[in-house]
Design a protein around this motif. Sequence first.
Motif, short mmCIF file in Angstrom:
data_model
loop_
_atom_site.label_atom_id
_atom_site.label_comp_id
_atom_site.label_asym_id
_atom_site.label_seq_id
_atom_site.Cartn_x
_atom_site.Cartn_y
_atom_site.Cartn_z
N ALA A 242 0.86 -1.19 0.00
CA ALA A 242 0.00 0.00 0.00
C ALA A 242 0.89 1.23 0.00
CB ALA A 242 -0.92 0.01 1.21
N ALA A 243 0.43 2.30 -0.62
CA ALA A 243 1.19 3.53 -0.68
C ALA A 243 1.34 4.13 0.71
CB ALA A 243 0.51 4.53 -1.61
N VAL A 244 2.54 4.60 1.03
CA VAL A 244 2.77 5.27 2.30
C VAL A 244 2.01 6.60 2.30
CG1 VAL A 244 4.51 6.43 3.70
CG2 VAL A 244 5.00 4.20 2.70
N PRO A 245 1.16 6.83 3.29
CA PRO A 245 0.39 8.09 3.32
C PRO A 245 1.30 9.31 3.34
CG PRO A 245 -0.46 6.50 4.93
CD PRO A 245 0.83 5.95 4.42
N GLY A 246 1.05 10.22 2.43
CA GLY A 246 1.80 11.47 2.40
C GLY A 246 3.27 11.31 2.11
N ALA A 247 3.65 10.30 1.35
CA ALA A 247 5.07 10.07 1.04
C ALA A 247 5.69 11.32 0.45
CB ALA A 247 5.21 8.90 0.07
N ALA A 248 6.79 11.75 1.04
CA ALA A 248 7.43 13.01 0.61
C ALA A 248 8.41 12.81 -0.52
CB ALA A 248 8.14 13.65 1.80
N LEU A 249 8.78 11.57 -0.81
CA LEU A 249 9.77 11.28 -1.84
C LEU A 249 9.29 10.11 -2.68
CD1 LEU A 249 12.63 11.85 -2.99
CD2 LEU A 249 13.52 10.24 -1.28
N ASN A 250 9.24 10.29 -3.99
CA ASN A 250 8.81 9.24 -4.91
C ASN A 250 7.40 8.73 -4.59
OD1 ASN A 250 11.29 9.33 -6.30
ND2 ASN A 250 12.20 7.88 -4.87
N ALA A 251 6.49 9.65 -4.34
CA ALA A 251 5.10 9.28 -4.01
C ALA A 251 4.49 8.48 -5.17
CB ALA A 251 4.28 10.53 -3.75
N PRO A 252 3.94 7.29 -4.89
CA PRO A 252 3.38 6.46 -5.97
C PRO A 252 2.04 6.99 -6.47
CG PRO A 252 3.09 5.38 -3.84
CD PRO A 252 3.91 6.61 -3.58
N LYS A 253 1.75 6.67 -7.73
CA LYS A 253 0.48 7.09 -8.35
C LYS A 253 -0.62 6.07 -8.14
CE LYS A 253 2.58 10.67 -10.21
NZ LYS A 253 3.99 10.33 -9.90
N PHE A 254 -0.25 4.81 -7.89
CA PHE A 254 -1.23 3.77 -7.59
C PHE A 254 -1.21 3.49 -6.10
CE2 PHE A 254 -0.58 2.98 -12.11
CZ PHE A 254 -1.87 2.72 -12.55
N SER A 255 -2.37 3.40 -5.50
CA SER A 255 -2.46 3.26 -4.04
C SER A 255 -2.14 1.87 -3.54
CB SER A 255 -3.86 3.66 -3.57
OG SER A 255 -4.84 2.80 -4.13
N ALA A 256 -2.19 0.87 -4.41
CA ALA A 256 -1.97 -0.51 -3.96
C ALA A 256 -1.32 -1.34 -5.07
CB ALA A 256 -3.28 -1.15 -3.54
N VAL A 257 -0.51 -2.31 -4.63
CA VAL A 257 0.11 -3.26 -5.55
C VAL A 257 -0.05 -4.65 -4.95
CG1 VAL A 257 2.20 -3.98 -6.75
CG2 VAL A 257 1.86 -1.56 -6.21
N THR A 258 -0.62 -5.56 -5.70
CA THR A 258 -0.72 -6.95 -5.27
C THR A 258 0.28 -7.77 -6.06
OG1 THR A 258 -3.07 -6.75 -4.73
CG2 THR A 258 -2.22 -8.97 -5.09
N LEU A 259 1.18 -8.44 -5.36
CA LEU A 259 2.20 -9.28 -5.97
C LEU A 259 1.79 -10.72 -5.75
CD1 LEU A 259 5.13 -7.23 -4.45
CD2 LEU A 259 4.24 -7.04 -6.78
N ARG A 260 1.32 -11.36 -6.80
CA ARG A 260 0.75 -12.71 -6.67
C ARG A 260 1.74 -13.76 -7.14
NH1 ARG A 260 -4.43 -13.12 -5.21
NH2 ARG A 260 -5.68 -11.21 -5.20
N VAL A 261 1.94 -14.76 -6.31
CA VAL A 261 2.81 -15.88 -6.66
C VAL A 261 2.00 -16.86 -7.48
CG1 VAL A 261 4.22 -17.76 -5.76
CG2 VAL A 261 4.11 -15.57 -4.54
#
Length: 550
Positions: A242-261
Amino acid sequence: MTSRSPRRARLLAGTAAVAVAAVLTACSSSAGTTGQSAAKPPAALVAAWPSDISTMDPGNVNTDQDKELAMNVYQNLVGYKTTAQGGHSASSGLAAAPALASSWTIAGDTVTFTLRDGLKFYPSGNPVTAKDAVWSLQRALKLNGAVELNNSGVFDAAQITAPDATHVAIRYQDSAGKPIKASEVNIATLRTCWYGVIDSAAALKNAGPSDPIAAEWLKSHVAGSGPYYVKSRQTGQSLNLAAVPGAALNAPKFSAVTLRVVNDGNVAGLLRGGSVNIAQYGLSPRDATSLKSAGFNVQHANTSSYLYLQLASDAGPFKDPLVRRAVAEALPYDALVKNVYYGQAERADSYVSAGAPGYSAAWKDYGDAAKAKSLMAQAGNPSVSTKLRYPSENTDFATAAQLIKSALKPIGVDVTLQPQTSAALITSIIGRATAKTGGSADDGMVLTTLSTYVEDAKTPVKLWTVTGGVVNFSRTSIPEIDRLQGEFAMAAPSPARDQAYEKIQQLAAQDAAFLPLVVTGRTLVSASGVSGLTFTPEPVTLYWTLEPKK
């Protein structure tokens, strides 16, 4: 690193990308795309991984998945400087970009980094300080990160200090302890996955007398500064970022990433079905071509990843340099590019990146079948029977091996193909390379791939060509190469350094025990609603660079 040696794990990770991807249980349409007919951006990113992580500890990463996680949940003092190249961005050369450090200065043997103000770790909220950076780098010297730190001129914790809360100073030296002039060559190593800065206060709360560097706790916990954090994990199944709230550096544009095995799944089919919307593993060049035709965003970059052949040159039929050069002439370079990689690669004419200082296209003139026969005649037309070992997990290797077998038969070299698991192959390569005595007469040839993460000539030379190099399967030992590497590996950029590495490559090409075949590079595929794909020398996807396509 856990129970494996740092060198072995790093090399094993270089072949991990050949693992076959597997079946994925469909996720809800809200987490992925619904197919290319719906061009709107997905609500969240879903990627297919061939295997689960082995650790969350940045100083101890082993596999490509470990590295990818580290590069998305931790941040380094410096990052890769990238430039736009058509539909993607890519790094090139040794240039570093500001990251946790906003700037740095070089004075003699020392680089001093100035940290940005106001950065915090998540979820602790602790400020990012020079103390954290020093602790993290000193800690890496005890773990898997020691390999590249040593390669850059850092051997002792005392070389890394914090003059105050906002500055980190690193002094560089050679292996004998002699100070060396610092330069971008040294700094470049700090961009890589082992050197994410850890929240030392949070980690030390979970340390103890038997584990003073919190290795056990960090194996399953993240104490980073963003841009993502690990929200949840289902071991062996998925990892949810999940995106870090209020990230001050390299803030992501997508709020979540699911990495599926996934397990034995058709990754191209998963992309087409919309349950995955970004992938780099488990896709063949044929898959990439088909997906591009179907409207997917398919991007390829010639990162420093190579398919190469090594010949055991200290014993057996390839002890004769004429036979080795004959093999080099007979190899099917163009057929490998066309029939294995469908043109999505290019012939390799060195093991040094074309963008690196001191690059020389030293192997480019090999490929003359008539000359191959002439060289074998000079060698007395020996009848050679040998074996070729290669990774068994990917059919591309089998195709390449068969092409090599067919190309060598006309010059009297009979090849028996022996597929092995990547783990077994790397074990045998390292075992032969580092043995105190030579290998057996029938060690033959090995075919595999490896990536180099610092685009500088010293790294591949150290790996493949110097006496005792950790993957010098050939057991090449050329005094002039060893001398030049010893003199210039830690030297600052200069025309003399470039000329030394050009000479090393020419000597290695003439020796013909190590034969680069193809610059394979890497391919990333995303749904049409996702842009911002970025390539670095490391085989990772940077999810924080991705954005909804407008």
